[in-house]
Design a protein around this motif. Structure first.
Motif, PDB file in Angstrom:
ATOM      1  N   TYR A  16       0.930  -1.166  -0.010  1.00 56.11           N
ATOM      2  CA  TYR A  16      -0.032  -0.040   0.061  1.00 56.11           C
ATOM      3  C   TYR A  16       0.808   1.193   0.123  1.00 56.11           C
ATOM      4  O   TYR A  16       0.524   2.118  -0.783  1.00 56.11           O
ATOM      5  CB  TYR A  16      -0.991  -0.127   1.362  1.00 56.11           C
ATOM      6  N   THR A  17       1.813   1.165   0.754  1.00 53.18           N
ATOM      7  CA  THR A  17       2.566   2.466   1.067  1.00 53.18           C
ATOM      8  C   THR A  17       3.660   2.819  -0.238  1.00 53.18           C
ATOM      9  O   THR A  17       3.891   3.855  -0.730  1.00 53.18           O
ATOM     10  CB  THR A  17       3.477   2.549   2.192  1.00 53.18           C
ATOM     11  N   LEU A  18       4.049   1.602  -0.620  1.00 54.70           N
ATOM     12  CA  LEU A  18       4.893   1.589  -1.966  1.00 54.70           C
ATOM     13  C   LEU A  18       4.150   2.399  -3.253  1.00 54.70           C
ATOM     14  O   LEU A  18       4.286   3.072  -4.103  1.00 54.70           O
ATOM     15  CB  LEU A  18       5.419   0.290  -2.289  1.00 54.70           C
ATOM     16  N   THR A  19       2.750   1.810  -3.229  1.00 51.88           N
ATOM     17  CA  THR A  19       1.791   2.180  -4.306  1.00 51.88           C
ATOM     18  C   THR A  19       1.642   3.643  -4.087  1.00 51.88           C
ATOM     19  O   THR A  19       1.693   4.501  -5.035  1.00 51.88           O
ATOM     20  CB  THR A  19       0.725   1.251  -4.359  1.00 51.88           C
ATOM     21  N   ASP A  20       1.279   3.926  -2.764  1.00 57.35           N
ATOM     22  CA  ASP A  20       0.853   5.363  -2.592  1.00 57.35           C
ATOM     23  C   ASP A  20       2.246   6.486  -2.732  1.00 57.35           C
ATOM     24  O   ASP A  20       1.815   7.410  -3.239  1.00 57.35           O
ATOM     25  CB  ASP A  20       0.343   5.498  -1.125  1.00 57.35           C
ATOM     26  N   CYS A  21       3.282   5.911  -2.434  1.00 56.22           N
ATOM     27  CA  CYS A  21       4.548   6.719  -2.818  1.00 56.22           C
ATOM     28  C   CYS A  21       4.737   7.103  -4.106  1.00 56.22           C
ATOM     29  O   CYS A  21       5.005   8.022  -4.673  1.00 56.22           O
ATOM     30  CB  CYS A  21       5.567   6.162  -1.997  1.00 56.22           C
ATOM     31  N   ALA A  22       4.447   5.845  -4.959  1.00 54.85           N
ATOM     32  CA  ALA A  22       4.637   5.928  -6.542  1.00 54.85           C
ATOM     33  C   ALA A  22       3.464   6.796  -6.995  1.00 54.85           C
ATOM     34  O   ALA A  22       3.906   7.525  -8.015  1.00 54.85           O
ATOM     35  CB  ALA A  22       4.598   4.505  -7.068  1.00 54.85           C
ATOM     36  N   GLN A  23       2.299   7.127  -6.427  1.00 59.43           N
ATOM     37  CA  GLN A  23       1.481   7.653  -7.213  1.00 59.43           C
ATOM     38  C   GLN A  23       1.274   9.105  -6.664  1.00 59.43           C
ATOM     39  O   GLN A  23       0.677   9.903  -7.455  1.00 59.43           O
ATOM     40  CB  GLN A  23      -0.072   7.131  -7.032  1.00 59.43           C
ATOM     41  N   SER A  24       2.230   9.580  -5.578  1.00 53.94           N
ATOM     42  CA  SER A  24       2.280  10.948  -5.107  1.00 53.94           C
ATOM     43  C   SER A  24       3.039  11.863  -6.078  1.00 53.94           C
ATOM     44  O   SER A  24       4.317  11.260  -6.548  1.00 53.94           O
ATOM     45  CB  SER A  24       2.657  10.681  -3.619  1.00 53.94           C
ATOM     46  N   GLU A  25       2.922  13.026  -6.239  1.00 56.98           N
ATOM     47  CA  GLU A  25       3.785  14.033  -6.890  1.00 56.98           C
ATOM     48  C   GLU A  25       4.977  14.006  -6.254  1.00 56.98           C
ATOM     49  O   GLU A  25       4.943  14.316  -4.974  1.00 56.98           O
ATOM     50  CB  GLU A  25       2.892  15.012  -7.353  1.00 56.98           C
ATOM     51  N   GLY A  26       6.014  14.163  -6.855  1.00 54.35           N
ATOM     52  CA  GLY A  26       7.525  14.203  -6.178  1.00 54.35           C
ATOM     53  C   GLY A  26       7.267  15.527  -5.458  1.00 54.35           C
ATOM     54  O   GLY A  26       7.862  15.736  -4.225  1.00 54.35           O
ATOM     55  N   ARG A  27       6.933  16.435  -6.099  1.00 53.15           N
ATOM     56  CA  ARG A  27       7.016  17.934  -5.389  1.00 53.15           C
ATOM     57  C   ARG A  27       6.286  17.932  -4.078  1.00 53.15           C
ATOM     58  O   ARG A  27       6.195  18.903  -3.105  1.00 53.15           O
ATOM     59  CB  ARG A  27       6.608  18.942  -6.289  1.00 53.15           C
ATOM     60  N   HIS A  28       5.216  17.134  -4.041  1.00 53.61           N
ATOM     61  CA  HIS A  28       4.271  17.212  -2.665  1.00 53.61           C
ATOM     62  C   HIS A  28       4.665  16.268  -1.450  1.00 53.61           C
ATOM     63  O   HIS A  28       4.159  16.283  -0.358  1.00 53.61           O
ATOM     64  CB  HIS A  28       2.989  16.911  -2.910  1.00 53.61           C
ATOM     65  N   VAL A  29       5.642  15.308  -2.012  1.00 58.25           N
ATOM     66  CA  VAL A  29       6.458  14.485  -0.809  1.00 58.25           C
ATOM     67  C   VAL A  29       7.076  15.102   0.200  1.00 58.25           C
ATOM     68  O   VAL A  29       7.837  16.078  -0.258  1.00 58.25           O
ATOM     69  CB  VAL A  29       7.197  13.361  -1.583  1.00 58.25           C
ATOM     70  N   ARG A  30       6.759  14.723   1.461  1.00 59.16           N
ATOM     71  CA  ARG A  30       7.295  15.579   2.476  1.00 59.16           C
ATOM     72  C   ARG A  30       8.588  14.778   2.889  1.00 59.16           C
ATOM     73  O   ARG A  30       8.719  13.797   2.930  1.00 59.16           O
ATOM     74  CB  ARG A  30       6.548  15.759   3.556  1.00 59.16           C
ATOM     75  N   MET A  31       9.562  15.599   3.529  1.00 54.42           N
ATOM     76  CA  MET A  31      10.768  15.226   4.257  1.00 54.42           C
ATOM     77  C   MET A  31      11.978  14.867   3.491  1.00 54.42           C
ATOM     78  O   MET A  31      13.073  15.095   3.590  1.00 54.42           O
ATOM     79  CB  MET A  31      10.438  14.134   5.297  1.00 54.42           C
ATOM     80  N   LEU A  32      11.599  13.635   2.603  1.00 52.96           N
ATOM     81  CA  LEU A  32      12.629  13.118   1.752  1.00 52.96           C
ATOM     82  C   LEU A  32      12.076  12.922   0.433  1.00 52.96           C
ATOM     83  O   LEU A  32      11.133  13.131   0.252  1.00 52.96           O
ATOM     84  CB  LEU A  32      13.120  11.717   2.194  1.00 52.96           C
ATOM     85  N   PRO A  33      13.071  12.964  -0.509  1.00 51.51           N
ATOM     86  CA  PRO A  33      12.729  12.498  -1.877  1.00 51.51           C
ATOM     87  C   PRO A  33      11.953  11.260  -2.075  1.00 51.51           C
ATOM     88  O   PRO A  33      12.181  10.318  -1.243  1.00 51.51           O
ATOM     89  CB  PRO A  33      14.115  12.623  -2.705  1.00 51.51           C
ATOM     90  N   ARG A  34      11.202  11.246  -3.027  1.00 48.28           N
ATOM     91  CA  ARG A  34      10.446  10.141  -3.369  1.00 48.28           C
ATOM     92  C   ARG A  34      11.119   8.846  -3.194  1.00 48.28           C
ATOM     93  O   ARG A  34      10.834   7.862  -2.789  1.00 48.28           O
ATOM     94  CB  ARG A  34       9.476  10.356  -4.577  1.00 48.28           C
ATOM     95  N   GLY A  35      12.291   8.860  -3.879  1.00 50.65           N
ATOM     96  CA  GLY A  35      13.370   7.872  -4.172  1.00 50.65           C
ATOM     97  C   GLY A  35      13.917   6.965  -2.813  1.00 50.65           C
ATOM     98  O   GLY A  35      13.672   6.056  -2.571  1.00 50.65           O
ATOM     99  N   ALA A  36      14.104   8.154  -2.030  1.00 46.83           N
ATOM    100  CA  ALA A  36      14.820   7.691  -0.565  1.00 46.83           C
ATOM    101  C   ALA A  36      13.311   7.088   0.108  1.00 46.83           C
ATOM    102  O   ALA A  36      13.525   6.200   0.986  1.00 46.83           O
ATOM    103  CB  ALA A  36      15.092   8.908   0.243  1.00 46.83           C
ATOM    104  N   TRP A  37      12.219   7.491  -0.001  1.00 45.99           N
ATOM    105  CA  TRP A  37      11.043   6.727   0.699  1.00 45.99           C
ATOM    106  C   TRP A  37      10.997   5.453   0.347  1.00 45.99           C
ATOM    107  O   TRP A  37      10.630   4.576   1.017  1.00 45.99           O
ATOM    108  CB  TRP A  37       9.819   7.644   0.527  1.00 45.99           C
ATOM    109  N   PHE A  38      11.077   5.216  -0.926  1.00 44.14           N
ATOM    110  CA  PHE A  38      11.013   3.855  -1.541  1.00 44.14           C
ATOM    111  C   PHE A  38      12.163   3.177  -0.840  1.00 44.14           C
ATOM    112  O   PHE A  38      11.542   1.749  -0.297  1.00 44.14           O
ATOM    113  CB  PHE A  38      11.564   3.826  -2.979  1.00 44.14           C
ATOM    114  N   VAL A  39      13.268   3.431  -0.647  1.00 43.35           N
ATOM    115  CA  VAL A  39      14.308   2.684   0.151  1.00 43.35           C
ATOM    116  C   VAL A  39      14.095   2.550   1.570  1.00 43.35           C
ATOM    117  O   VAL A  39      14.133   1.556   2.131  1.00 43.35           O
ATOM    118  CB  VAL A  39      15.735   3.425   0.041  1.00 43.35           C
TER     119      VAL A  39
END
Length: 109
Positions: A16-39
């Motif tokens: 769920y969280t990987l899908t949610d992260c993948a569908q979120s726009e990168g500029r709206h992701v908080r704290m870390l870049p989206r790629g770092a959140w995947f890790v």
């Protein structure tokens, strides 16, 4: 049985969280870049998804970015639309008046 249920819940949360992260726009992701959140989500099995939900996920109903002026919501809120409409009405009124003026000259002559 309970252990298998916990493992399935952890996998479902990660998916769920990987899908949610993948569908979120990168500029709206908080704290870390989206790629770092995947890790983070993949390396920390339960904690990573919980951190994404608590700290990384874009806020619900974020609306326009800070400082961005939202556009008009309806045509009658748009100053350019109102200006063009006013010009069109004036032009049509002027053409009607000019047409009436010609009609009266033809009748008089």
């Amino acid at each position: 049985m309970l252990r298998a249920l916990a493992v399935l819940a952890a996998i479902a949360l990660a998916v769920y969280t990987l899908t949610d992260c993948a569908q979120s726009e990168g500029r709206h992701v908080r704290m870390l870049p989206r790629g770092a959140w995947f890790v983070v989500i993949l390396v920390l099995p339960v904690l990573g998804p919980l951190l994404w939900i608590a700290l990384g996920r874009p806020l619900a109903g974020g609306g326009p970015e800070r400082g961005a002026r939202p556009g008009p919501l309806a045509p009658d809120d748009d100053p350019d639309f109102l200006r063009r409409l006013d010009e069109q009405i004036r032009r049509e009124k002027h053409e009607r008046e000019r047409g009436r003026g010609r009609g009266t000259e033809d009748d008089a002559g």
